[in-house]
Design a protein around this motif. Structure first.
Motif, PDB file in Angstrom:
ATOM      1  N   THR A   1       0.261  -7.185   5.148  1.00  0.00           N
ATOM      2  CA  THR A   1       0.274  -5.921   4.402  1.00  0.00           C
ATOM      3  C   THR A   1       1.612  -5.203   4.610  1.00  0.00           C
ATOM      4  O   THR A   1       2.134  -5.176   5.727  1.00  0.00           O
TER       5      THR A   1
ATOM      6  N   LEU B   1       0.815  -1.224   0.000  1.00  0.00           N
ATOM      7  CA  LEU B   1       0.000   0.000   0.000  1.00  0.00           C
ATOM      8  C   LEU B   1       0.842   1.265   0.000  1.00  0.00           C
ATOM      9  O   LEU B   1       1.867   1.349   0.665  1.00  0.00           O
TER      10      LEU B   1
ATOM     11  N   THR C   1       3.044  -1.358   4.112  1.00  0.00           N
ATOM     12  CA  THR C   1       2.572  -0.001   3.817  1.00  0.00           C
ATOM     13  C   THR C   1       3.745   0.962   3.760  1.00  0.00           C
ATOM     14  O   THR C   1       4.589   0.976   4.664  1.00  0.00           O
TER      15      THR C   1
END
Ligand SMILES: Nc1ncnc2c1ncn2[C@@H]1O[C@H](COP(=O)(O)OP(=O)(O)OP(=O)(O)O)[C@@H](O)[C@H]1O
Ligand SMILES: [Mg+2]
Length: 473
Positions: A381, A345, A383
């Motif tokens: 994830t 992300l 980021t």
């Protein structure tokens, strides 16, 4: 003989001891000469003031006598003559002058022939006259019978000169003695000052690059030499530490270079042992290529570390837009992230331009994202964040993951060269590392005046933050 003495003398004249002695002698001599001259001139001045006062008393006495008793001209002269005789032995003289101050109505035999000049500090009531040989005090007489006439009483300057000369004769031997003692005193003083310095030099001579555990002795008095010794000791600590790290680095590098080489060698030997089928050859060649690739990567990392450290002092920097670098890095890692089942992300919100080198900053971000992907389980994830720091003085680049985290006791060591928490921790299938990525990041970031930090929670995730000086600030 002369051949041996002369160079030693030249060496001595260059020494601090010689210069200290010389300076001390010069300062003492100048001080003594100035002091002697000041005493001499002070005495002369004091004697002049005293003489003026005594002469003035005499003048005032005569003036008072004339103004009070209004004697006739002949009576005045008779009185002056009496006074003159009384003062003959002290060399005084008296003059009774006309109102123009030049024509003498009566004057002593000792009175000077040449005119004396009036001194600037004369007042309206009392004039002071002086020449090289005489000094006189003059006052006006206010008497209706002898109007506006002037009385002068004077003396010879030689009395004052004789007193001053007497003092000079007393002080001269004292000055001469100081003249002789000053260099000796200077030498002693210099010896006192130089001694601790010489001890410092002796210890410094014992220091060797291979023997850096020796330290300079502190005398504990806290003077400049102690401070210097302290600073040198700190510097020696740093050098020793630096050398130790370098030795470790070379040992680690040699060890890490040897492992893939040994693997290649054994693969080649196994291959050559007997004749094999094509798939077997292919399999062994893949293994060899893998090791060669790893070896190549390690050599590249080592070269990169050496390069950043060599250019650390004068690395040329330029404004770099961080968002662009992040976007390119994401493009590069997207397929890997997808393959590993991870989300990557980034929300480019701010335009942040820092001072650095585009290629190197990309390298930093690549290493951090590579780690984040390597140490995060499937479904996690990664980021990337971009912002100003709280004071808006630096740009802040962060790479956070929801991965396995770093144990608290290892957090401080992850930037050490070749340090890996545990070789087996990384996600299955990820290429194996060398433990050099973060040390390369750190040396790049520090070389452009930034900082890099890590915060991690075991089992929850890790965040690396890179703070870089803004281009505008
Ligand atoms: N995001 C992260 N999560 C958990 N551990 C990490 C993370 N980043 C680094 N580490 C730990 O710090 C160690 C050092 O990282 P570094 O990048 O210097 O070496 P490496 O990734 O093992 O090898 P290289 O980068 O040389 O290929 C890693 O081996 C790992 O144990
Ligand atoms: Mg790495």
């Amino acid at each position: 003989m002369v051949n041996r003495i002369w160079p030693r003398f030249v060496d001595f004249t260059r020494s601090l001891r010689f210069r200290l002695t010389l300076w001390n002698t010069i300062v003492v001599l100048v001080t003594v000469i100035v002091a002697l001259l000041a005493v001499r001139e002070g005495l002369r001045y004091y004697l002049l003031i005293e003489t003026d006062a005594v002469l003035d008393d005499e003048v005032k006495e005569i003036v008072l006598m004339v103004e009070k008793f209004h004697p006739e001209r002949e009576q005045v002269i008779a009185a002056l003559k009496r006074k003159d005789v009384a003062h003959l032995d002290v060399g005084w003289h008296i003059r009774w002058l006309d109102e123009d101050g030049e024509t003498a109505i009566w004057s002593s035999t000792l009175a000077p022939d040449k005119p004396l000049s009036k001194l600037p500090f004369s007042t309206k009531e009392r004039n002071v006259y002086s020449s090289e040989r005489h000094r006189e005090i003059e006052r006006e007489i206010e008497n209706p019978k002898v109007p506006n006439y002037k009385i002068r009483v004077g003396t010879l300057m030689k009395f004052i000169d004789e007193d001053v000369d007497r003092l000079t004769r007393i002080l001269a031997p004292v000055g001469l003695l100081i003249l002789l003692l000053a260099p000796l005193g200077g030498l002693l003083l210099a010896k006192q000052a130089i001694e601790p310095l010489q001890r410092l030099i002796k210890t410094t001579e014992r220091l060797r690059p291979s023997h850096l555990d020796e330290r300079l002795e502190l005398r504990g008095v806290g003077d400049e030499l102690d401070q210097l010794a302290g600073k040198i000791n700190t510097f020696l600590d740093q050098i020793a530490d630096h050398l130790r790290k370098n030795r470790e680095f070379v040992a680690n590098a040699a060890h890490d270079l040897r492992s893939p080489l040994a693997a290649i060698q054994s693969s080649v030997e196994v291959t050559l042992e007997k004749s094999r089928s094509v798939p077997e050859y292919e399999e062994l060649l893949y293994q060899i290529t893998d090791e060669v690739h790893h070896l190549g990567q390690l050599v590249n990392q080592l070269l990169q570390l050496a390069e950043t450290e060599a250019t650390e002092a004068d690395i040329p920097v330029e404004p770099v837009a961080l968002a662009e670098i992040v976007t390119k890095t994401i493009e590069m890692f997207e397929p890997v992230a997808e393959e590993s089942g991870l989300r990557l992300l980034f929300e480019p919100a701010k335009e942040i331009v820092v001072l650095g080198q585009s290629r190197q900053l990309r390298q930093v971000l690549t290493n951090l994202v590579d780690n984040a992907i390597k140490f995060t389980e499937k479904g996690g994830t990664v980021t990337i964040g971009l912002d100003f720091d709280s004071k808006r003085e630096n740009g802040l680049l962060t790479v956070s993951d929801t991965g396995i985290g770093i144990p608290p006791d290892a957090v401080d060591r992850v930037f050490d060269r070749f340090y890996q928490v545990e070789k087996s921790r990384q996600r299955f299938g990820a290429k194996r590392g060398n433990g050099l990525g973060l040390s390369i990041c750190q040396s790049i970031v520090q070389s452009i005046g930034g900082t890099i930090a890590v915060a991690s929670q075991l089992g929850k995730g890790t965040t690396f933050s890179v703070s870089l000086p803004l281009s505008s600030g």
